[in-house]
Scaffold this motif. Sequence first.
Motif, PDB file in Angstrom:
ATOM      1  N   GLY A 164     135.832  39.769  69.596  1.00  0.00           N
ATOM      2  CA  GLY A 164     134.897  40.043  68.517  1.00  0.00           C
ATOM      3  C   GLY A 164     135.056  41.359  67.797  1.00  0.00           C
ATOM      4  N   ASP A 165     136.120  42.135  68.083  1.00  0.00           N
ATOM      5  CA  ASP A 165     136.288  43.426  67.416  1.00  0.00           C
ATOM      6  C   ASP A 165     137.116  43.338  66.143  1.00  0.00           C
ATOM      7  OD1 ASP A 165     134.746  44.610  69.323  1.00  0.00           O
ATOM      8  OD2 ASP A 165     136.402  45.505  70.444  1.00  0.00           O
TER       9      ASP A 165
ATOM     10  N   THR B 134     138.494  23.170  76.803  1.00  0.00           N
ATOM     11  CA  THR B 134     137.079  23.518  76.708  1.00  0.00           C
ATOM     12  C   THR B 134     136.968  25.014  76.477  1.00  0.00           C
ATOM     13  OG1 THR B 134     136.324  21.727  78.155  1.00  0.00           O
ATOM     14  CG2 THR B 134     134.860  23.614  77.897  1.00  0.00           C
ATOM     15  N   PHE B 135     136.305  25.400  75.381  1.00  0.00           N
ATOM     16  CA  PHE B 135     135.991  26.800  75.105  1.00  0.00           C
ATOM     17  C   PHE B 135     134.491  26.976  75.323  1.00  0.00           C
ATOM     18  CE2 PHE B 135     139.843  25.997  72.718  1.00  0.00           C
ATOM     19  CZ  PHE B 135     140.602  27.129  72.955  1.00  0.00           C
ATOM     20  N   ARG B 136     134.132  27.757  76.324  1.00  0.00           N
ATOM     21  CA  ARG B 136     132.722  27.927  76.683  1.00  0.00           C
ATOM     22  C   ARG B 136     132.365  29.413  76.635  1.00  0.00           C
ATOM     23  NH1 ARG B 136     131.929  25.295  82.020  1.00  0.00           N
ATOM     24  NH2 ARG B 136     131.814  23.411  80.730  1.00  0.00           N
ATOM     25  N   ARG B 137     131.312  29.728  75.914  1.00  0.00           N
ATOM     26  CA  ARG B 137     130.812  31.101  75.787  1.00  0.00           C
ATOM     27  C   ARG B 137     131.920  32.048  75.310  1.00  0.00           C
ATOM     28  NH1 ARG B 137     129.013  30.270  80.944  1.00  0.00           N
ATOM     29  NH2 ARG B 137     129.979  32.210  81.660  1.00  0.00           N
ATOM     30  N   CYS B 138     132.446  31.749  74.136  1.00  0.00           N
ATOM     31  CA  CYS B 138     133.493  32.576  73.534  1.00  0.00           C
ATOM     32  C   CYS B 138     132.978  33.189  72.234  1.00  0.00           C
ATOM     33  CB  CYS B 138     134.750  31.751  73.260  1.00  0.00           C
ATOM     34  SG  CYS B 138     135.528  31.080  74.749  1.00  0.00           S
ATOM     35  N   ASN B 139     133.435  34.399  71.932  1.00  0.00           N
ATOM     36  CA  ASN B 139     133.004  35.143  70.753  1.00  0.00           C
ATOM     37  C   ASN B 139     134.252  35.593  70.002  1.00  0.00           C
ATOM     38  OD1 ASN B 139     132.033  37.056  68.905  1.00  0.00           O
ATOM     39  ND2 ASN B 139     130.464  37.820  70.316  1.00  0.00           N
ATOM     40  N   VAL B 140     134.449  35.080  68.777  1.00  0.00           N
ATOM     41  CA  VAL B 140     135.626  35.441  67.989  1.00  0.00           C
ATOM     42  C   VAL B 140     135.175  35.834  66.587  1.00  0.00           C
ATOM     43  CG1 VAL B 140     136.053  33.001  67.454  1.00  0.00           C
ATOM     44  CG2 VAL B 140     137.870  34.670  67.115  1.00  0.00           C
TER      45      VAL B 140
ATOM     46  N   GLY C 213     131.255  32.493  66.150  1.00  0.00           N
ATOM     47  CA  GLY C 213     132.328  33.000  65.313  1.00  0.00           C
ATOM     48  C   GLY C 213     131.791  33.521  63.996  1.00  0.00           C
ATOM     49  N   LYS C 214     132.427  34.577  63.491  1.00  0.00           N
ATOM     50  CA  LYS C 214     131.984  35.164  62.231  1.00  0.00           C
ATOM     51  C   LYS C 214     133.175  35.797  61.528  1.00  0.00           C
ATOM     52  CE  LYS C 214     129.657  39.104  62.003  1.00  0.00           C
ATOM     53  NZ  LYS C 214     128.583  40.138  62.030  1.00  0.00           N
ATOM     54  N   ASN C 215     133.253  35.588  60.211  1.00  0.00           N
ATOM     55  CA  ASN C 215     134.247  36.261  59.370  1.00  0.00           C
ATOM     56  C   ASN C 215     135.685  35.968  59.785  1.00  0.00           C
ATOM     57  OD1 ASN C 215     132.212  37.517  57.840  1.00  0.00           O
ATOM     58  ND2 ASN C 215     132.041  39.155  59.341  1.00  0.00           N
ATOM     59  N   ASN C 216     135.956  34.735  60.144  1.00  0.00           N
ATOM     60  CA  ASN C 216     137.328  34.352  60.456  1.00  0.00           C
ATOM     61  C   ASN C 216     137.956  33.675  59.247  1.00  0.00           C
ATOM     62  OD1 ASN C 216     137.500  35.094  63.356  1.00  0.00           O
ATOM     63  ND2 ASN C 216     135.809  33.642  63.510  1.00  0.00           N
TER      64      ASN C 216
ATOM     65  N   VAL D 266     140.435  31.455  56.894  1.00  0.00           N
ATOM     66  CA  VAL D 266     140.816  30.045  56.936  1.00  0.00           C
ATOM     67  C   VAL D 266     139.669  29.238  57.546  1.00  0.00           C
ATOM     68  CG1 VAL D 266     142.536  28.318  57.562  1.00  0.00           C
ATOM     69  CG2 VAL D 266     143.249  30.682  57.142  1.00  0.00           C
ATOM     70  N   THR D 267     139.390  29.422  58.844  1.00  0.00           N
ATOM     71  CA  THR D 267     138.246  28.745  59.456  1.00  0.00           C
ATOM     72  C   THR D 267     137.952  29.346  60.820  1.00  0.00           C
ATOM     73  OG1 THR D 267     137.331  26.588  60.069  1.00  0.00           O
ATOM     74  CG2 THR D 267     139.639  26.969  60.576  1.00  0.00           C
ATOM     75  N   THR D 268     136.735  29.105  61.314  1.00  0.00           N
ATOM     76  CA  THR D 268     136.401  29.490  62.689  1.00  0.00           C
ATOM     77  C   THR D 268     136.677  28.332  63.636  1.00  0.00           C
ATOM     78  OG1 THR D 268     134.752  31.173  62.124  1.00  0.00           O
ATOM     79  CG2 THR D 268     134.543  30.129  64.265  1.00  0.00           C
ATOM     80  N   PHE D 269     136.016  27.185  63.440  1.00  0.00           N
ATOM     81  CA  PHE D 269     136.222  26.020  64.303  1.00  0.00           C
ATOM     82  C   PHE D 269     137.070  25.000  63.541  1.00  0.00           C
ATOM     83  CE2 PHE D 269     132.015  27.685  65.648  1.00  0.00           C
ATOM     84  CZ  PHE D 269     132.340  28.021  66.952  1.00  0.00           C
ATOM     85  N   ARG D 270     138.279  24.770  64.017  1.00  0.00           N
ATOM     86  CA  ARG D 270     139.218  23.871  63.339  1.00  0.00           C
ATOM     87  C   ARG D 270     139.632  22.790  64.335  1.00  0.00           C
ATOM     88  NH1 ARG D 270     144.222  25.919  59.584  1.00  0.00           N
ATOM     89  NH2 ARG D 270     145.436  23.998  59.494  1.00  0.00           N
ATOM     90  N   CYS D 271     139.304  21.527  64.041  1.00  0.00           N
ATOM     91  CA  CYS D 271     139.565  20.449  64.988  1.00  0.00           C
ATOM     92  C   CYS D 271     139.759  19.141  64.226  1.00  0.00           C
ATOM     93  CB  CYS D 271     138.436  20.344  66.006  1.00  0.00           C
ATOM     94  SG  CYS D 271     136.778  20.260  65.286  1.00  0.00           S
ATOM     95  N   ALA D 272     139.997  18.026  64.961  1.00  0.00           N
ATOM     96  CA  ALA D 272     140.351  16.791  64.260  1.00  0.00           C
ATOM     97  C   ALA D 272     140.111  15.521  65.058  1.00  0.00           C
ATOM     98  CB  ALA D 272     141.822  16.836  63.836  1.00  0.00           C
ATOM     99  N   SER D 273     140.194  15.559  66.378  1.00  0.00           N
ATOM    100  CA  SER D 273     140.221  14.341  67.182  1.00  0.00           C
ATOM    101  C   SER D 273     138.847  13.685  67.290  1.00  0.00           C
ATOM    102  CB  SER D 273     140.741  14.672  68.588  1.00  0.00           C
ATOM    103  OG  SER D 273     140.465  13.639  69.503  1.00  0.00           O
TER     104      SER D 273
END
Length: 611
Positions: free
Chosen positions: A135-136, A163-169, A196-199, A201-208
């Motif tokens: 998060g820095d 699985t991403f659990r309790r992550c801060n990006v 997630g904040k200020n990422n 392109v995207t913060t959460f990127r998925c498809a399935s």
Amino acid sequence: MAREPSELDTDRFADGMDQSAPENGNSKLLHRRSYMKLAGATTAVATAFGTSASADSSDYDVIRARGQVINIGRGETFENKLIDVSTGNSILLNVTGANSVIRNIGFKGLYRGDQFLISINAGRGDILFENIYMGDGATKEGSSFVHGPGAVFMHRGSKANLTFRRCNVQGFPNNGFYCSNTASGPSSVHFDTCFGKNNGVTTFRCASGDDVIENCVAYNDNTDYGPGYGGYTETNGRPVWVWNGGTVTIRDSNFADGPYPYALVAGANGSPGSVTFKSGGYRGNIQRASGSTVSIGDDVSTNPDLSIPDGVPTSAEAAASGAASTGTASSSAEPVEDDSDDDDSDDGLENVLLVDGDDSDVTRYEFNVDGELEPSNDEGATIDDALEIDGALASGVVANWKDAFRFSGDLEQLTVDGPGTVLVNGDEVDPADYGEELPHVLEVEGQGSPTSFEITVEGTIDIASEDDPEDEATTISGSTVQSSVTDDSQTFRFSGALTDVTVIDGEATVSLDGDQIDPADYGDHELLPHALVIDGTDADEPSTYSFKASGSVVKSEYQDASIDDEDVIEGKAVRGAVGNWLDAYWFDGDIEDFTLCGKAAVDVQYNVREQ
């Protein structure tokens, strides 16, 4: 009409991520400490997924980013690490094996490296990322790629369920969680209680169709992360971007737009995406590109709660120690302070001994105190698994890093071999003022027949008598001595640890500090005939290797190779890594299997000792 940000070239980036990070070191020993510094325990993933990791706030290692690659293989656990990226260099957690666990990891400082922090390319199975702080922020200063560095990248060929659990990006120009390659199957990703904040392109990127975003928050605002940030897509990233693959499920999650006018985007590259948004909230617009479908449930509001979800770490120290945060407003979240340096945690160990390494060479040290002793993170020192502590006696090795200890009582004995310096309570000390320069005594006593022997120590060794070594047919070279006895005895003084005693022919009684020892307990007591050398000095990038011999195998300093505890020998099987240094092994029999990942040179030499 808002300008569509340029999209990441997936194929170009995926090709680049298949290459290992470059080494930026000064000498052949500088990066070995953090290159393969993995927690050795193998943890059943099913058990780990059901247990929240918790550790005392002082129970983590500190790793400084120096361009190294940390490989995490199948079934391995990598946990409780504070990774200092304020150095300006890159670091990569390269996850290559499923059924692995990466948890309690804090990346501290503004990241200015040239690649993602985490790369995933693993076979079938499950991988858990839990309690991770990124998060820095990051900038494009160190990256040649137009988007700059990202946080997490999942390769197209990866087959694991993540699985991403309790992550801060926060603040990564080139995606927070780049996981849209789940569209290729059979992989999936589950985001559980992440922020997630200020990422860009995207913060959460998925498809399935098996992908889930649950109890998560993402948005962008006008935070400035420093020079090199902004000007491309950092402030225009999508909180959620769903690619073509299946129907992604979102529940109990909240998103908001920013300078880029969409809170959620479905569809990419002319192909539609599909989303079922069951519950939570969003502010702003939803883009349905290329005929995409986004179903909004009755439990989705237009007044999102953008506070950090409960349990998400809000500082690198909190993540590394296993501490969990409480939900606070994201605009005013206070870091969870690490109290690992508080006086209360020192348990009365009032003195600090710091061993400060030097870039020019390695430094080996040994000391003992008359009180209690434990490793410490004082003055930014790392705590390394290779440290040897036996009661009030400690020994170790430093290069361009520091080791620190807290102790009670007085410093009684100190030996230092190398250019490093030692400070006690902030003042540099002279090892000559603390006990014998060569504190250990080793005696070899002949039994009546000519007997040759070889002794190797970690520090320095010298003959104890005043006679010239040549008069006693003795050869001494730094840490090694070769000589012979018949019915007499020879005595040596040395510093560091005794690593090898080899009786080549005949019989002898060997004593260490007055106690008789068995030479078979110290290193390679049988002279193995063949040599295997893995040379990474001319390679552009680090290499990993593994092999199996049909006979015995031991580490060697042949051709000035280095010996490191992080290269592992299990019976006749070996695995290790080289950067800009050499690894060497003595072995018997044949090499039955050999695998090399990288461009290091490999040389097998038979019957070397007869040449």
